[in-house]
Design an enzyme around this catalytic site. Structure first.
Site, mmCIF file in Angstrom:
data_model
loop_
_atom_site.group_PDB
_atom_site.id
_atom_site.type_symbol
_atom_site.label_atom_id
_atom_site.label_comp_id
_atom_site.label_asym_id
_atom_site.label_seq_id
_atom_site.Cartn_x
_atom_site.Cartn_y
_atom_site.Cartn_z
ATOM 1 N N ASP A 24 0.830 -1.202 0.000
ATOM 2 C CA ASP A 24 0.000 0.000 0.000
ATOM 3 C C ASP A 24 0.870 1.260 0.000
ATOM 4 O O ASP A 24 1.977 1.244 0.527
ATOM 5 C CB ASP A 24 -0.900 -0.042 1.250
ATOM 6 C CG ASP A 24 -2.056 0.929 1.141
ATOM 7 O OD1 ASP A 24 -2.296 1.476 0.047
ATOM 8 O OD2 ASP A 24 -2.722 1.146 2.172
ATOM 9 N N SER A 69 -7.243 -5.696 -5.833
ATOM 10 C CA SER A 69 -8.333 -6.307 -5.063
ATOM 11 C C SER A 69 -9.646 -6.236 -5.829
ATOM 12 O O SER A 69 -9.787 -5.458 -6.782
ATOM 13 C CB SER A 69 -8.478 -5.593 -3.717
ATOM 14 O OG SER A 69 -9.103 -4.344 -3.897
ATOM 15 N N ASN A 72 -10.704 -2.771 -6.022
ATOM 16 C CA ASN A 72 -9.930 -1.781 -6.775
ATOM 17 C C ASN A 72 -10.582 -1.357 -8.096
ATOM 18 O O ASN A 72 -10.181 -0.359 -8.690
ATOM 19 C CB ASN A 72 -8.498 -2.282 -7.043
ATOM 20 C CG ASN A 72 -7.606 -2.228 -5.830
ATOM 21 O OD1 ASN A 72 -6.655 -2.992 -5.701
ATOM 22 N ND2 ASN A 72 -7.883 -1.310 -4.905
HETATM 23 C C1 FPP Z 1 -1.988 0.227 -3.299
HETATM 24 O O1 FPP Z 1 -1.484 1.535 -3.282
HETATM 25 C C2 FPP Z 1 -1.451 -0.492 -4.407
HETATM 26 C C3 FPP Z 1 -2.189 -1.070 -5.393
HETATM 27 C C4 FPP Z 1 -3.640 -1.053 -5.478
HETATM 28 C C5 FPP Z 1 -1.525 -1.737 -6.508
HETATM 29 C C6 FPP Z 1 -0.371 -2.606 -6.153
HETATM 30 C C7 FPP Z 1 0.411 -2.735 -7.350
HETATM 31 C C8 FPP Z 1 1.729 -2.664 -7.442
HETATM 32 C C9 FPP Z 1 2.670 -2.566 -6.333
HETATM 33 C C10 FPP Z 1 2.258 -2.655 -8.791
HETATM 34 C C11 FPP Z 1 2.939 -3.804 -9.301
HETATM 35 C C12 FPP Z 1 2.600 -5.150 -8.928
HETATM 36 C C13 FPP Z 1 2.989 -6.158 -9.703
HETATM 37 C C14 FPP Z 1 2.733 -7.547 -9.328
HETATM 38 C C15 FPP Z 1 3.667 -5.911 -10.968
HETATM 39 P P1 FPP Z 1 -2.508 2.704 -3.365
HETATM 40 O O2 FPP Z 1 -2.648 3.105 -4.772
HETATM 41 O O3 FPP Z 1 -3.776 2.331 -2.677
HETATM 42 O O4 FPP Z 1 -1.782 3.824 -2.543
HETATM 43 P P2 FPP Z 1 -2.487 4.968 -1.701
HETATM 44 O O5 FPP Z 1 -3.140 4.285 -0.529
HETATM 45 O O6 FPP Z 1 -1.332 5.818 -1.294
HETATM 46 O O7 FPP Z 1 -3.448 5.672 -2.591
#
Ligand code: FPP
Length: 246
Positions: A24, A69, A72
């Protein structure tokens, strides 16, 4: 895996075999730099490689990461399609290397809603790394813990309806066989980055006895050094699975 939940034991001194991570903080990391959210997801993808590489050195055999998720999809269309594009590119770019480094890749989650091209790439990567055993990387994509349990219950209900399973035989050992994670051990340690202390529908059934570590670091800043320290700390904890071990 369910054996683990049934047999009370303390794990003091042992490192975690299976670590699960809620990655996250990509969005906040990008925003702090005046960049679009996708910039943070790209930086996050680079960290995945570093963390996978660290696993064999610190005795982590199974790593499961939460990439997308079932909730998402509520993000803007631009962010969702940017993430889907990132997953496709990640698989194409990393496939060879993952295979050569002995990483076995699996995906969990519901594939039905994902686009066909992405699903083909996922299938291909699973197939081409199926002989590997150095590290088991599981990527949760369109994954939700409740959704997974509901899908498992549906499959189990079909088997009951067909007479393959008797209702009286359904217990704690039966249901996990229908989960996406049926071949994996339960996670010993679940890490969430970015300061949020929630599990957000991740591995709900499987994490019943896991230790949790919530840390403030945003995912794109999560280095192998931090990972190694957290895994090291785990070894000092005692897990009792409800029994008295001290
Ligand atoms: C949460 O951060 C992250 C995600 C929803 C996506 C996770 C994806 C990656 C780390 C990219 C790559 C993964 C692979 C397997 C290539 P957020 O966007 O919710 O952050 P925030 O809470 O600061 O808004």
């Amino acid at each position: 895996m369910s054996e683990q939940a049934k047999e009370p034991r303390g794990d003091k001194g042992k490192g975690p075999v299976h670590v699960a991570i809620i990655m996250d903080g990509n969005g906040r990391w990008a925003q702090a730099r005046g960049k679009p959210r996708l910039f943070g997801h790209h930086a996050g993808a680079k960290r995945v490689r570093e963390i996978v590489e660290a696993c064999p050195e610190i005795g982590v055999k199974y790593l499961t990461i939460f990439a997308f998720s079932t909730e998402n999809w509520k993000r803007t269309q631009a962010e969702v399609s940017g993430l889907m594009g990132l997953f496709r590119r990640y698989i194409k770019k990393e496939a060879q290397d993952l295979r050569d480094r002995g990483v076995r890749v699996r995906f969990i989650g519901d594939r039905v809603k994902l686009d066909d091209k992405l699903v083909d790439l996922m299938d291909e990567l699973e197939l081409m790394t199926a002989g590997n055993d150095r590290v088991h990387l599981t990527i949760a994509l369109n994954y939700g813990g409740r959704d997974e349990v509901a899908r498992a219950a549906k499959r189990l209900a079909y088997d009951v309806a067909q007479g393959a399973v008797q209702p009286k035989d359904v217990d704690e050992e039966t249901l996990p066989r229908y989960l996406d994670t049926y071949v994996l051990p339960d996670p010993d340690l679940v890490i969430r980055t970015s300061g949020e202390a929630r599990i957000s529908n991740f591995l709900l059934w499987q994490s019943a006895y896991a230790e949790y570590e919530f840390i403030d670091t945003l995912w794109p800043d999560f280095t192998d050094k931090i990972f190694t320290r957290i895994v090291g700390n785990y070894a000092g904890r005692t897990r009792s699975y409800g029994a008295v071990t001290r």
